[in-house]
Design an enzyme around this catalytic site. Structure first.
Site, PDB file in Angstrom:
ATOM      1  N   HIS A   1       0.833  -1.208   0.000  1.00 51.35           N
ATOM      2  CA  HIS A   1       0.000   0.000   0.000  1.00 51.35           C
ATOM      3  C   HIS A   1       0.865   1.254   0.000  1.00 51.35           C
ATOM      4  O   HIS A   1       2.084   1.175   0.150  1.00 51.35           O
ATOM      5  CB  HIS A   1      -0.992  -0.003   1.166  1.00 51.35           C
ATOM      6  CG  HIS A   1      -0.390   0.004   2.531  1.00 51.35           C
ATOM      7  ND1 HIS A   1       0.375  -1.033   3.034  1.00 51.35           N
ATOM      8  CD2 HIS A   1      -0.442   0.930   3.541  1.00 51.35           C
ATOM      9  CE1 HIS A   1       0.757  -0.763   4.273  1.00 51.35           C
ATOM     10  NE2 HIS A   1       0.281   0.438   4.598  1.00 51.35           N
TER      11      HIS A   1
ATOM     12  N   HIS B   1       1.344   3.901   1.971  1.00 45.48           N
ATOM     13  CA  HIS B   1       1.935   4.595   3.116  1.00 45.48           C
ATOM     14  C   HIS B   1       3.464   4.589   3.019  1.00 45.48           C
ATOM     15  O   HIS B   1       4.063   3.612   2.580  1.00 45.48           O
ATOM     16  CB  HIS B   1       1.477   3.960   4.435  1.00 45.48           C
ATOM     17  CG  HIS B   1       0.028   4.221   4.726  1.00 45.48           C
ATOM     18  ND1 HIS B   1      -0.713   3.480   5.611  1.00 45.48           N
ATOM     19  CD2 HIS B   1      -0.824   5.169   4.235  1.00 45.48           C
ATOM     20  CE1 HIS B   1      -1.960   3.937   5.651  1.00 45.48           C
ATOM     21  NE2 HIS B   1      -2.049   4.963   4.824  1.00 45.48           N
TER      22      HIS B   1
ATOM     23  N   ASP C   1       5.940   4.215   4.966  1.00 48.10           N
ATOM     24  CA  ASP C   1       6.783   3.188   5.597  1.00 48.10           C
ATOM     25  C   ASP C   1       6.712   1.853   4.862  1.00 48.10           C
ATOM     26  O   ASP C   1       7.354   0.880   5.261  1.00 48.10           O
ATOM     27  CB  ASP C   1       6.438   3.019   7.088  1.00 48.10           C
ATOM     28  CG  ASP C   1       4.996   2.622   7.353  1.00 48.10           C
ATOM     29  OD1 ASP C   1       4.103   3.059   6.604  1.00 48.10           O
ATOM     30  OD2 ASP C   1       4.747   1.876   8.315  1.00 48.10           O
ATOM     31  N   HIS C   2       5.958   1.807   3.775  1.00 41.19           N
ATOM     32  CA  HIS C   2       5.899   0.604   2.931  1.00 41.19           C
ATOM     33  C   HIS C   2       6.380   0.915   1.505  1.00 41.19           C
ATOM     34  O   HIS C   2       7.103   0.133   0.907  1.00 41.19           O
ATOM     35  CB  HIS C   2       4.472   0.043   2.911  1.00 41.19           C
ATOM     36  CG  HIS C   2       4.034  -0.428   4.259  1.00 41.19           C
ATOM     37  ND1 HIS C   2       4.084  -1.750   4.651  1.00 41.19           N
ATOM     38  CD2 HIS C   2       3.593   0.258   5.340  1.00 41.19           C
ATOM     39  CE1 HIS C   2       3.687  -1.851   5.918  1.00 41.19           C
ATOM     40  NE2 HIS C   2       3.389  -0.647   6.350  1.00 41.19           N
TER      41      HIS C   2
ATOM     42  N   HIS D   1      -7.652  -0.433   5.210  1.00 42.83           N
ATOM     43  CA  HIS D   1      -6.541   0.375   5.739  1.00 42.83           C
ATOM     44  C   HIS D   1      -6.202   1.460   4.712  1.00 42.83           C
ATOM     45  O   HIS D   1      -6.067   2.633   5.043  1.00 42.83           O
ATOM     46  CB  HIS D   1      -5.347  -0.530   6.020  1.00 42.83           C
ATOM     47  CG  HIS D   1      -4.193   0.159   6.668  1.00 42.83           C
ATOM     48  ND1 HIS D   1      -4.244   0.629   7.960  1.00 42.83           N
ATOM     49  CD2 HIS D   1      -2.949   0.470   6.198  1.00 42.83           C
ATOM     50  CE1 HIS D   1      -3.085   1.203   8.261  1.00 42.83           C
ATOM     51  NE2 HIS D   1      -2.284   1.117   7.210  1.00 42.83           N
TER      52      HIS D   1
ATOM     53  N   ASP E   1      -0.584  -4.079   5.943  1.00 38.43           N
ATOM     54  CA  ASP E   1      -1.244  -3.579   7.150  1.00 38.43           C
ATOM     55  C   ASP E   1      -2.739  -3.920   7.174  1.00 38.43           C
ATOM     56  O   ASP E   1      -3.520  -3.226   7.826  1.00 38.43           O
ATOM     57  CB  ASP E   1      -1.056  -2.061   7.269  1.00 38.43           C
ATOM     58  CG  ASP E   1       0.371  -1.675   7.654  1.00 38.43           C
ATOM     59  OD1 ASP E   1       1.214  -2.584   7.793  1.00 38.43           O
ATOM     60  OD2 ASP E   1       0.647  -0.466   7.796  1.00 38.43           O
TER      61      ASP E   1
ATOM     62  N   HIS F   1       4.206  -5.357  10.159  1.00 40.42           N
ATOM     63  CA  HIS F   1       4.779  -4.813  11.396  1.00 40.42           C
ATOM     64  C   HIS F   1       4.880  -5.880  12.482  1.00 40.42           C
ATOM     65  O   HIS F   1       4.089  -6.823  12.510  1.00 40.42           O
ATOM     66  CB  HIS F   1       3.904  -3.682  11.954  1.00 40.42           C
ATOM     67  CG  HIS F   1       3.888  -2.447  11.116  1.00 40.42           C
ATOM     68  ND1 HIS F   1       4.754  -1.397  11.312  1.00 40.42           N
ATOM     69  CD2 HIS F   1       3.094  -2.103  10.064  1.00 40.42           C
ATOM     70  CE1 HIS F   1       4.495  -0.443  10.419  1.00 40.42           C
ATOM     71  NE2 HIS F   1       3.498  -0.846   9.651  1.00 40.42           N
TER      72      HIS F   1
END
Length: 258
Positions: free
Chosen positions: A54, A56, A58-59, A112, A135, A174
């Site tokens: 996705h 975001h 941090d991905h 998400h 996530d 995570h």
């Protein structure tokens, strides 16, 4: 196939999927590209593609950099998720292959983010399949409903992912397992499987070891967000349907300070 987990940032996981026949590899959410390339090199792997769950940061935040470091690499992401650096947009049900033995199926698992993709990966018959859930599904948990509804999360967790074979290995985005299991026990205090898994997870973390992979079968036994079809669980959170219970358990988790 060989699957390697690569801890990134504070608590993220990136992954390397390697076809053992050809050494071709795919990186899942390589937010720290140099780290991923170093692991690939150590394993004699030839990185061919990026699978982004996705948008975001941090991905997907390493995608542009990895394109500079590996010219010509293909970067896959959900068609409606606006993934940074994406070269190939994926629809639900799209199929990819890696090397000679690894097959990848794109599963749209929205909530998400609206275009979130989970990747279902199969290899030789004797190997358990794997799913990379970003996530959407965590070990004993699920992602926050940033861009979707409880109905969508129910469909993503309990139908799309929940219908995969029970031995399917679950690799999430995570390391939230210990906290998730402690919360799960507030919803189902008598769940022996959850207690057992929490004790195991605590030992793993004390030894600086990961708690992934889980399995779809284990998630059905311990993940309160997937167990919302159980009447006793619905009753405990004052609800009368799986979707209603999922929404309420997410609300409780959002305010829980355990």
């Amino acid at each position: 196939m060989k699957i390697l987990h690569i801890p990134c940032l504070e608590d993220n996981y990136a992954y390397l999927i390697i076809d053992e026949e050809t050494r071709e590899a795919a990186a899942v959410d390589p937010v720290e590209p140099e780290k991923i390339l170093s692991v690939a090199k150590d394993n004699g792997a030839d990185l061919k593609m990026v699978l982004t769950t996705h948008h975001h940061w941090d991905h997907a935040g390493g995608n542009e950099k990895i394109k500079q470091l590996v010219p010509g690499i293909r970067v896959f992401g959900g068609s409606i998720d606006n993934v940074k650096g994406c070269t190939d947009k994926l629809e639900n049900g799209a199929k990819l292959s890696l090397g000679t033995d690894v097959n990848i199926l794109s599963l749209h698992t929205p909530c998400h983010t609206k275009g979130h993709i989970s990747y279902y990966v199969t290899s030789k018959e004797e190997e358990d399949p794997a799913v990379f859930t970003g996530d959407t599904l965590f070990v004993a948990g699920c992602g926050k409903f940033f861009e979707g509804t409880a109905e969508q999360m129910y469909q993503s967790l309990c139908v799309t992912l929940g219908s995969l074979p029970k031995p399917t290995r679950v690799y999430c985005g995570h390391e939230y397992t210990e906290k998730n299991l402690r919360f799960a026990l507030t919803v189902e205090p008598d769940n022996a499987k959850t207690k057992e898994k929490l004790s195991w997870a605590q030992h793993q973390r004390q030894a600086y070891l990961p708690t992934i992979p889980s399995s779809i079968g284990e998630e059905w036994e311990t993940n309160p967000f997937m167990r919302v079809g159980i009447p006793g669980l619905q009753e405990r959170v004052g609800c009368h349907s799986p979707v209603e219970a999922l929404k309420e358990i997410r609300r409780l988790k959002d305010v829980w300070r355990g």
